[in-house]
Design a protein around this motif. Structure first.
Motif, PDB file in Angstrom:
ATOM      1  N   LEU A 135       6.717  -0.444  14.187  1.00  8.90           N
ATOM      2  CA  LEU A 135       5.736   0.613  14.616  1.00  8.90           C
ATOM      3  C   LEU A 135       5.498   0.796  16.047  1.00  8.90           C
ATOM      4  CD1 LEU A 135       2.813  -0.289  11.887  1.00  8.90           C
ATOM      5  CD2 LEU A 135       4.687   1.337  11.387  1.00  8.90           C
ATOM      6  N   LEU A 161       6.554   8.571   6.839  1.00 11.09           N
ATOM      7  CA  LEU A 161       5.921   7.603   6.572  1.00 11.09           C
ATOM      8  C   LEU A 161       6.942   6.528   5.849  1.00 11.09           C
ATOM      9  CD1 LEU A 161       3.511   5.283   6.670  1.00 11.09           C
ATOM     10  CD2 LEU A 161       2.681   6.569   4.743  1.00 11.09           C
ATOM     11  N   GLY A 220       0.265  10.958   6.278  1.00  6.77           N
ATOM     12  CA  GLY A 220      -0.246   9.464   6.511  1.00  6.77           C
ATOM     13  C   GLY A 220      -0.416   8.854   5.412  1.00  6.77           C
ATOM     14  N   ARG A 226       0.015  -3.998   9.127  1.00  3.56           N
ATOM     15  CA  ARG A 226       1.125  -4.060  10.130  1.00  3.56           C
ATOM     16  C   ARG A 226       0.413  -3.175  11.565  1.00  3.56           C
ATOM     17  NH1 ARG A 226       5.994  -0.761   7.432  1.00  3.56           N
ATOM     18  NH2 ARG A 226       6.771  -1.153   9.602  1.00  3.56           N
ATOM     19  N   GLU A 252       5.971  -5.633  16.623  1.00  8.52           N
ATOM     20  CA  GLU A 252       4.861  -5.236  15.697  1.00  8.52           C
ATOM     21  C   GLU A 252       4.367  -6.524  15.109  1.00  8.52           C
ATOM     22  OE1 GLU A 252       5.425  -4.216  11.055  1.00  8.52           O
ATOM     23  OE2 GLU A 252       6.210  -2.765  12.278  1.00  8.52           O
ATOM     24  N   GLU A 297      -0.504  -1.465   3.806  1.00 12.71           N
ATOM     25  CA  GLU A 297       0.394  -1.301   2.651  1.00 12.71           C
ATOM     26  C   GLU A 297      -0.396  -2.209   1.504  1.00 12.71           C
ATOM     27  OE1 GLU A 297       4.387  -2.172   3.781  1.00 12.71           O
ATOM     28  OE2 GLU A 297       4.262  -0.730   5.522  1.00 12.71           O
ATOM     29  N   ALA A 300       7.526   2.273   4.588  1.00 15.39           N
ATOM     30  CA  ALA A 300       6.809   1.484   4.019  1.00 15.39           C
ATOM     31  C   ALA A 300       7.429  -0.138   3.884  1.00 15.39           C
ATOM     32  CB  ALA A 300       5.791   1.599   2.817  1.00 15.39           C
ATOM     33  N   THR A 339       0.254   3.376   0.513  1.00 12.31           N
ATOM     34  CA  THR A 339       0.387   2.902   1.826  1.00 12.31           C
ATOM     35  C   THR A 339      -0.413   3.948   3.044  1.00 12.31           C
ATOM     36  OG1 THR A 339       2.409   2.192   1.913  1.00 12.31           O
ATOM     37  CG2 THR A 339       2.079   2.957   3.719  1.00 12.31           C
ATOM     38  N   LYS A 347      -1.431   4.951   6.994  1.00 10.48           N
ATOM     39  CA  LYS A 347      -1.436   4.987   8.584  1.00 10.48           C
ATOM     40  C   LYS A 347      -2.057   5.739   9.262  1.00 10.48           C
ATOM     41  CE  LYS A 347       1.923   8.556   9.812  1.00 10.48           C
ATOM     42  NZ  LYS A 347       3.179   8.897  10.233  1.00 10.48           N
ATOM     43  N   GLN A 400      -0.849   0.314  10.127  1.00 18.67           N
ATOM     44  CA  GLN A 400      -0.422   0.713   8.777  1.00 18.67           C
ATOM     45  C   GLN A 400      -0.811  -0.373   7.693  1.00 18.67           C
ATOM     46  OE1 GLN A 400       3.404   2.929   8.763  1.00 18.67           O
ATOM     47  NE2 GLN A 400       4.119   1.596   6.969  1.00 18.67           N
ATOM     48  N   ARG A 435      -0.428   1.989  16.665  1.00 14.97           N
ATOM     49  CA  ARG A 435      -0.046   2.472  15.355  1.00 14.97           C
ATOM     50  C   ARG A 435      -0.917   1.319  14.148  1.00 14.97           C
ATOM     51  NH1 ARG A 435       4.939   5.619  12.438  1.00 14.97           N
ATOM     52  NH2 ARG A 435       4.361   5.198  10.134  1.00 14.97           N
TER      53      ARG A 435
END
Length: 273
Positions: free
Chosen positions: A54, A40, A242, A84, A92, A62, A42, A268, A270, A60, A58
């Motif tokens: 990404l 992972l 994750g 994201r 992305e 943060e 960030a 973070t 995901k 994510q 996916r």
């Protein structure tokens, strides 16, 4: 004889060698399982944003908190979050929302307003220029802008405030990475706003300390005629693949903001590949 020939042909067609030949070039990339690629990554903390884009599907999230103190500026606490989302065509999309817990008062025609609360929302997109998601050298472009009339009264602005960055990362070995940014931001879309624009340059090194922990350290400079320069360092912990938790500290070493220190932490999470 005919039956033997058919069996031999079936065995050849089902062999691992022919199955591998049907994979995509990205699936055959020997770097696809490198920890630097799979772990992972960030866009926080610090000034440096990773060149990783990404993959489609996916998500994510943060989040983080930072305390700024010392130096000539106003001591301030800030938190925020960035979502994201990996899209098609190596793109992305992202949305950020900062929040200032305290701030100076601003005099206006109707009285004083506290510059605290929600800052303008920031929307943007990151575009991958690398040939695939797993290459050792990754290059991307990030374009963002604050959204007009978003955020709390004392912090919102009337127009768009665009920014752009060139993002580059170079994998070192299987786990370490060197990442750099070069960017420019301005407070509006008019010609005179370009004269108020700020340049940004960063260089960061990150790598593992153990199977689940790692470090990063960066140097940066931002400004126009006179640069503010500084460093940020920190450690991060991944309890599961994750999830990532980080703790940071930084200091501005030169420029008008020299002496300013920061401490903070972040989380973070995901979903997806």
């Amino acid at each position: 004889m005919r039956k033997t020939t058919l069996l031999a042909a079936a065995a050849l067609l089902g062999s691992p060698g022919l199955t591998l030949a049907q994979n995509t070039a990205e699936e055959n990339n020997p770097n696809v399982d490198a920890p630097f690629v799979r772990n992972l990554r960030a866009d926080r903390p610090g000034q440096t944003i990773t060149a990783q884009v990404l993959q489609p599907g996916r998500f994510q999230l943060e989040t983080g908190f930072q305390r700024q103190f010392g130096g000539p500026g106003f001591a301030q606490s800030q938190s925020g979050a960035t979502l994201r989302i990996g899209f098609f065509n190596s793109m992305e999309v992202r949305v950020s929302q900062p929040y200032f817990h305290n701030g100076p008062t601003i005099p206006t025609e109707t009285g004083t307003i506290s510059a605290s609360g929600w800052a303008p929302a920031v929307v943007g997109a990151k575009f991958m220029l690398s040939p695939n998601y797993n290459t050792r050298t990754q290059v991307a472009i990030l374009a963002e802008s604050a959204v007009p009339n978003s955020g709390s009264t004392g912090l919102r602005q009337q127009g768009w405030a665009p920014s752009a960055r060139l993002l580059v990362s170079e994998q070192i070995g299987e786990r370490f990475g060197l990442e750099g940014n070069f960017g420019f931001s301005q407070p509006g879309l008019q010609v005179q706003d370009m004269e108020k624009g700020q340049f940004l340059g960063t260089l960061a090194l990150n790598g593992p300390l153990s199977a689940k922990t790692g470090f990063f350290v960066e140097a940066y400079g931002y400004g126009r005629k006179a640069l503010n320069t500084g460093t940020t360092t920190g450690i991060y912990y991944r309890p599961v693949p994750g999830v990532r938790v980080d703790f940071t500290a930084g200091r501005v070493l030169g420029g008008a903001a020299a002496g300013t220190s920061t401490v903070g932490g972040g989380f973070t999470f995901k979903v997806g590949r």
